[in-house]
Design a protein around this motif. Structure first.
Motif, mmCIF file in Angstrom:
data_model
loop_
_atom_site.group_PDB
_atom_site.id
_atom_site.type_symbol
_atom_site.label_atom_id
_atom_site.label_comp_id
_atom_site.label_asym_id
_atom_site.label_seq_id
_atom_site.Cartn_x
_atom_site.Cartn_y
_atom_site.Cartn_z
ATOM 1 N N VAL A 139 34.378 -69.768 24.687
ATOM 2 C CA VAL A 139 33.187 -69.136 24.114
ATOM 3 C C VAL A 139 33.280 -67.618 24.274
ATOM 4 O O VAL A 139 33.561 -67.121 25.366
ATOM 5 C CB VAL A 139 31.913 -69.684 24.792
ATOM 6 C CG1 VAL A 139 30.735 -68.751 24.601
ATOM 7 C CG2 VAL A 139 31.603 -71.069 24.239
ATOM 8 N N SER A 140 33.078 -66.913 23.175
ATOM 9 C CA SER A 140 33.083 -65.445 23.202
ATOM 10 C C SER A 140 31.866 -64.916 22.449
ATOM 11 O O SER A 140 31.532 -65.427 21.372
ATOM 12 C CB SER A 140 34.337 -64.890 22.515
ATOM 13 O OG SER A 140 35.498 -65.374 23.139
ATOM 14 N N PHE A 141 31.186 -63.930 23.016
ATOM 15 C CA PHE A 141 30.139 -63.207 22.278
ATOM 16 C C PHE A 141 29.832 -61.896 22.994
ATOM 17 O O PHE A 141 30.146 -61.732 24.171
ATOM 18 C CB PHE A 141 28.868 -64.056 22.116
ATOM 19 C CG PHE A 141 28.208 -64.448 23.413
ATOM 20 C CD1 PHE A 141 27.287 -63.601 24.039
ATOM 21 C CD2 PHE A 141 28.488 -65.672 24.012
ATOM 22 C CE1 PHE A 141 26.691 -63.965 25.229
ATOM 23 C CE2 PHE A 141 27.891 -66.045 25.202
ATOM 24 C CZ PHE A 141 26.979 -65.188 25.811
ATOM 25 N N ASP A 142 29.244 -60.978 22.243
ATOM 26 C CA ASP A 142 28.826 -59.689 22.799
ATOM 27 C C ASP A 142 27.314 -59.580 22.742
ATOM 28 O O ASP A 142 26.672 -60.175 21.875
ATOM 29 C CB ASP A 142 29.413 -58.527 21.980
ATOM 30 C CG ASP A 142 30.897 -58.353 22.244
ATOM 31 O OD1 ASP A 142 31.399 -58.976 23.197
ATOM 32 O OD2 ASP A 142 31.541 -57.599 21.489
ATOM 33 N N LEU A 143 26.772 -58.793 23.644
ATOM 34 C CA LEU A 143 25.325 -58.565 23.658
ATOM 35 C C LEU A 143 25.095 -57.084 23.907
ATOM 36 O O LEU A 143 25.628 -56.518 24.868
ATOM 37 C CB LEU A 143 24.703 -59.416 24.778
ATOM 38 C CG LEU A 143 23.201 -59.327 24.994
ATOM 39 C CD1 LEU A 143 22.460 -59.905 23.817
ATOM 40 C CD2 LEU A 143 22.832 -60.075 26.268
ATOM 41 N N GLN A 144 24.316 -56.464 23.031
ATOM 42 C CA GLN A 144 24.003 -55.041 23.199
ATOM 43 C C GLN A 144 22.770 -54.878 24.082
ATOM 44 O O GLN A 144 21.944 -55.792 24.177
ATOM 45 C CB GLN A 144 23.725 -54.396 21.832
ATOM 46 C CG GLN A 144 24.870 -54.517 20.831
ATOM 47 C CD GLN A 144 26.095 -53.709 21.217
ATOM 48 O OE1 GLN A 144 25.993 -52.687 21.895
ATOM 49 N NE2 GLN A 144 27.274 -54.181 20.822
ATOM 50 N N ALA A 145 22.631 -53.706 24.688
ATOM 51 C CA ALA A 145 21.447 -53.422 25.494
ATOM 52 C C ALA A 145 20.192 -53.571 24.637
ATOM 53 O O ALA A 145 20.165 -53.167 23.468
ATOM 54 C CB ALA A 145 21.530 -52.006 26.048
ATOM 55 N N GLY A 146 19.168 -54.185 25.189
ATOM 56 C CA GLY A 146 17.886 -54.297 24.497
ATOM 57 C C GLY A 146 17.817 -55.387 23.435
ATOM 58 O O GLY A 146 16.776 -55.606 22.818
ATOM 59 N N GLU A 147 18.931 -56.093 23.229
ATOM 60 C CA GLU A 147 18.977 -57.084 22.155
ATOM 61 C C GLU A 147 18.530 -58.463 22.650
ATOM 62 O O GLU A 147 18.705 -58.790 23.822
ATOM 63 C CB GLU A 147 20.435 -57.166 21.708
ATOM 64 C CG GLU A 147 20.692 -57.823 20.393
ATOM 65 C CD GLU A 147 22.167 -57.673 20.007
ATOM 66 O OE1 GLU A 147 22.421 -57.201 18.905
ATOM 67 O OE2 GLU A 147 23.052 -58.043 20.816
ATOM 68 N N THR A 148 17.966 -59.279 21.754
ATOM 69 C CA THR A 148 17.657 -60.661 22.100
ATOM 70 C C THR A 148 18.630 -61.581 21.377
ATOM 71 O O THR A 148 18.685 -61.607 20.147
ATOM 72 C CB THR A 148 16.215 -61.031 21.708
ATOM 73 O OG1 THR A 148 15.320 -60.218 22.449
ATOM 74 C CG2 THR A 148 15.926 -62.493 22.018
ATOM 75 N N LEU A 149 19.413 -62.323 22.171
ATOM 76 C CA LEU A 149 20.374 -63.271 21.613
ATOM 77 C C LEU A 149 19.883 -64.677 21.918
ATOM 78 O O LEU A 149 19.570 -64.990 23.067
ATOM 79 C CB LEU A 149 21.751 -63.058 22.249
ATOM 80 C CG LEU A 149 22.792 -64.151 21.959
ATOM 81 C CD1 LEU A 149 23.344 -63.993 20.549
ATOM 82 C CD2 LEU A 149 23.926 -64.129 22.968
ATOM 83 N N ALA A 150 19.789 -65.521 20.900
ATOM 84 C CA ALA A 150 19.443 -66.916 21.138
ATOM 85 C C ALA A 150 20.714 -67.745 21.126
ATOM 86 O O ALA A 150 21.553 -67.582 20.235
ATOM 87 C CB ALA A 150 18.482 -67.416 20.070
ATOM 88 N N ILE A 151 20.878 -68.587 22.140
ATOM 89 C CA ILE A 151 21.944 -69.586 22.096
ATOM 90 C C ILE A 151 21.275 -70.916 21.795
ATOM 91 O O ILE A 151 20.452 -71.397 22.569
ATOM 92 C CB ILE A 151 22.732 -69.638 23.421
ATOM 93 C CG1 ILE A 151 23.305 -68.243 23.750
ATOM 94 C CG2 ILE A 151 23.848 -70.664 23.341
ATOM 95 C CD1 ILE A 151 24.157 -68.191 25.001
ATOM 96 N N VAL A 152 21.590 -71.459 20.626
ATOM 97 C CA VAL A 152 20.922 -72.669 20.146
ATOM 98 C C VAL A 152 21.863 -73.849 20.213
ATOM 99 O O VAL A 152 23.034 -73.721 19.881
ATOM 100 C CB VAL A 152 20.525 -72.534 18.655
ATOM 101 C CG1 VAL A 152 19.456 -73.543 18.292
ATOM 102 C CG2 VAL A 152 20.092 -71.144 18.329
#
Lengths: 329, 326
Positions: free
Chosen positions: B28-41
């Motif tokens: 599994v690979s993903f990036d997340l930026q500061a202040g961002e909301t990422l949903a893992i569904v």
């Protein structure tokens, strides 16, 4: 539906109060939980009536009371023209053939030591309808077929099945006695999202094929609205609004219905971005000490003085719907 | 965009079970930026919770083990830190909110003390001051009567109040990242909406990033900027939320959207279910894990595992036929 649909079930001013006891030696009643407190509704033949509400609203207790699986404090339940409120346990048996239940928990509601054929066929034996071995096996096979399971699954045990398949087994058992009314208590809420649709569709197919009547109890308004023809919204032991599924979404009358609809996100970011987000504050009060007057008044954004003292009666509105709210006095 | 706040690269986590080794999270690979909301569904068993737990190294070992990958947070690989260093991150720079607030709060300590504890531990703030800050935090999550509630025990709180307490605790050290694992699944619908709106509001105010783990596509649509869809331990689709809902590029995502009833839909339409069962992680098929349930599956799908590739700008899909999906 015909112009004067046959009423399968009539519930009038149903109350179910559970005593609250205290004291270790001198046990005495110190109060009561008014789980269901004056609920009235009709269910017509071939329709699905949805009962929706948050925890403690009395939706499951209403279902159990209709089946007389718990004691009714007061009120009246009339099933297929017969008042069953005072019918004793022994005389309930033939009536129960006509009304069955499907439970929420597909794991807890099936006996792990019984084969599927025994689970599905047990109601036939209990009611003395099993017949000879060949007829029994044939009946079980046809019930399994009806719910989309294969005949060779009859010899397996519940643990060999997934959640969705177990719920199908529960449905087959409910169908065994050819009931006219099935009470479904949160039948899909324990299932994975991708499996829920399979079971919801199965309920609809069976209803169309066999002309069944459902009471569909759930907290998920999107699922309830999808499967039900009419919906009763409950809050703290009372029905606050009954409407058709189309009206309920297009024009909800009761502020609680409006709040419930607003709380449920729609799976579409564009729709969500344009939706007004009016979230009501607070939580459901205790059913042991419900607020006086309208029970929703402690959280209602449109509360008036009268709401705090006077219980709003259920008022018939145009279009065959009803609402219990002083805004419509 | 600068360097991401969190960069998960080729993360794999296994569990040893009676039925063999199960790859709960697979590359599994993903990036997340500061202040961002990422949903893992994803559904149960999709690997979404194990992914979250792996980021904070909360996988019980044995039976679990992170077998490969990197979790780069603010420049350092969390998987390479020693126990002392990871504890300095947990509850401090990365906070976690769990599904069941009752089982993640200590029943024998006051709520205020539990909120003050990370402040005292990580910031060395004296207890008296930390308790004052706990009261302020409870007010910030709009707990009614916050000042006196500091001294309450978890059992004196309702489910919604407990989850407010958990959010206050998560906010205590002003984390750069909050991971919320199904934070409202145990709550009533109206309370669910309150808690999620609160979580979104406080993370936005603090410019914290949020990873929201959920099975609810409605929640994702309302709150997420970006989405990763997981199936059988892998990410099958990823991209901005609007893009994924408007132009889904994986048959599983497309199937999910067709199978859920929507409040704003004409009543009386039939749902289109995804046939079959979710995969058994111990017995995954050799090709695409979704192939046995996929209407579009071809021979290739049953033999070769589709890689996660760019299907449109900023939109990844792990389907051999992503280009043909309208």
């Amino acid at each position: 539906m015909p112009s004067s649909p046959e009423i399968v079930l009539e519930v009038r001013d149903l109350r179910v109060h559970f005593p609250v006891m205290a004291g270790a030696v001198m046990r005495k009643q110190v109060g009561s939980v008014k789980a269901v407190d004056g609920v009235s509704f009709d269910v017509r033949r071939g329709e699905t009536l949805g009962l929706v509400g948050e925890s403690g609203c009395g939706k499951s207790t209403t279902g159990l009371a209709v089946l007389k699986m718990i004691d009714i404090t007061s009120g009246q339940v009339v099933f297929e023209g017969q008042d069953i409120t005072g019918v004793d346990r022994a005389h309930m048996r033939p009536i129960r053939r006509r009304m069955q239940m499907v439970y929420q928990d597909p794991f807890g509601s099936l006996n792990p030591r019984m084969k599927v054929s025994q689970i599905v066929g047990e109601p036939l034996e209990v009611h003395g309808l099993a017949g000879n071995r060949a007829a029994y096996n044939e009946r079980v096979a046809s019930l399994l077929d009806m719910v989309g399971l294969l005949p060779d699954m009859a010899d397996r045990y519940p643990h060999e099945f997934s959640g969705g398949q177990r719920q199908r087994i529960g449905i087959a058992r409910a169908l065994a006695l050819e009931p006219s009314l099935i009470i479904c208590d949160e039948p899909v809420s324990a299932l994975d999202v991708s499996i829920q649709a399979q079971v919801v569709n199965l309920f609809q197919e069976i209803q169309e094929r066999m002309g069944l009547t459902y009471i569909f109890i759930a907290h998920d308004l999107a699922v309830v609205r999808h499967i039900s023809h009419r919906i009763a919204v409950m809050y703290l032991g009372r029905i606050v609004e009954i409407a058709s599924r189309a009206e309920l979404y297009k024009e909800p009358l009761h502020p609680y219905t409006q709040a419930l609809l607003a709380a449920i996100p729609i799976p579409d970011p564009d729709v969500e971005a344009s939706r007004p987000q009016q979230i009501i504050t607070g939580e459901v009060p205790s059913a042991m000490r419900p607020p006086p007057g309208c029970r929703f008044h402690t959280r209602c954004p449109r509360v008036m003085d009268v709401c705090k003292t006077e219980t709003p009666p259920m008022r018939e509105m145009p279009g065959g719907r009803a609402v219990a709210c002083h805004l419509y006095d | 965009m600068g360097a991401p706040l969190l960069s998960v690269k080729h993360l794999s986590t296994e569990f040893r079970t009676e039925r063999g080794t199960v790859k709960a999270v697979d590359d599994v690979s993903f990036d997340l930026q500061a202040g961002e909301t990422l949903a893992i569904v994803g559904e149960s068993g999709s690997g979404k919770s194990v992914t979250a737990m792996s980021i904070l190294r909360l996988i019980p070992n044995p039976p679990g083990r992170i077998t490969s990958g990197e979790v780069v947070f603010d420049g350092q690989d969390l998987l390479k830190l020693d126990d002392h260093a990871i504890r300095a991150i947990r509850g401090n720079r990365i906070a976690m909110i769990f599904q069941e607030p009752m089982s993640s709060l200590n029943p024998s300590l006051t709520v205020g003390l539990q909120i003050a504890e990370p402040i005292n531990l990580h910031r060395k703030t004296p207890w008296a001051k930390a308790m004052d800050m706990a009261a302020e935090l409870l007010a910030r999550v709009r707990l009614p009567d916050a000042k006196s509630r500091v001294k309450s025990y978890p059992h004196q709180f309702s489910g919604g109040m407990r989850q407010r307490g958990m959010i206050a605790m998560a906010l205590a050290c002003q984390p750069q990242l909050i991971i919320a694992d199904e934070p409202t699944t145990a709550l009533d619908v109206t309370v669910q909406a309150q808690i999620l709106a609160l979580l979104k509001e406080v993370t936005r105010a603090a410019n914290s990033a949020l990873i929201l783990i959920t099975h609810d596509l409605g929640v994702v649509a309302r709150y997420a900027d970006r989405v990763c869809v997981m199936y059988g331990g892998r990410i099958v689709e990823a991209g901005p939320a609007r893009e994924i809902y408007a132009r889904p590029k994986h048959p599983y995502t497309i199937g999910l959207m067709a199978s859920i009833p929507r409040l704003d839909q004409e009543a009386g339409q039939r749902l289109v279910p995804i046939e079959g069962q979710p995969p058994n992680l111990a017995k995954l098929p050799p090709g695409c894990a979704f192939a046995p349930r996929c209407r579009r599956a071809a021979d290739l799908c049953r033999t070769e595992r589709p890689p996660l590739v760019q299907s449109a700008p900023d939109h990844l899909s792990a389907c051999h036929f992503h280009a043909q999906l309208a």
